[in-house]
Design a protein around this motif. Sequence first.
Motif: not given
Length: 197
Positions: A45-54
Amino acid sequence: TQAGSLQNKDVLEVGSGRGGGASYIKRYLGAASVTGMDLSKNAIRFSSDRHKIQGLKFVAGNAENIPFDNESFDVVLNVESCHTYGSVPKFLSEVYRVLRPGGYFLCTDFRTPQRMKILIQQLSESGMEIISQKDISSNVEKAIEDEDIQKRERIKRVLPRWVVPVFVEFAGVTGSAMDKGLRAGELVYYMWVLQKN
């Protein structure tokens, strides 16, 4: 292709933690896609929220039962994680399964010298060819020393005082168990490149 190059590759990081490594690989090393996988749903969850990169995504999964189809990735990466797994041979069989033919497994981790011998044997029996194996213990010792002041300052600045002692140990600063173990020869730190033929 150069052993270990991530350019235009589909990469899986097993044990992606808070996602910084996977994000770095996608942003700077030219990977076509990067998937970070971790057992911790909170980390995902943290990673998905923090690192929004295509081209970068994070999924929850178990290293001993990787939730992807056979031959899904060109590269599997595992950084300082497999020492926590219940069955390293099961993990390695999963890595082999999800790698495409010719794909690479990049791994770095630490152990006691005796346990490192066991890990090296497990890697040699994984069905993948060990392309390179290097003891990087002295490099890690130097990095701990060189980054000590910055790590301590960042920990004090970002975290509440009551958790600072825990994070100082986790961050591997000078005087931590990792630092003392490496300097005493009670821990060794290696890195590998393996290839699935």
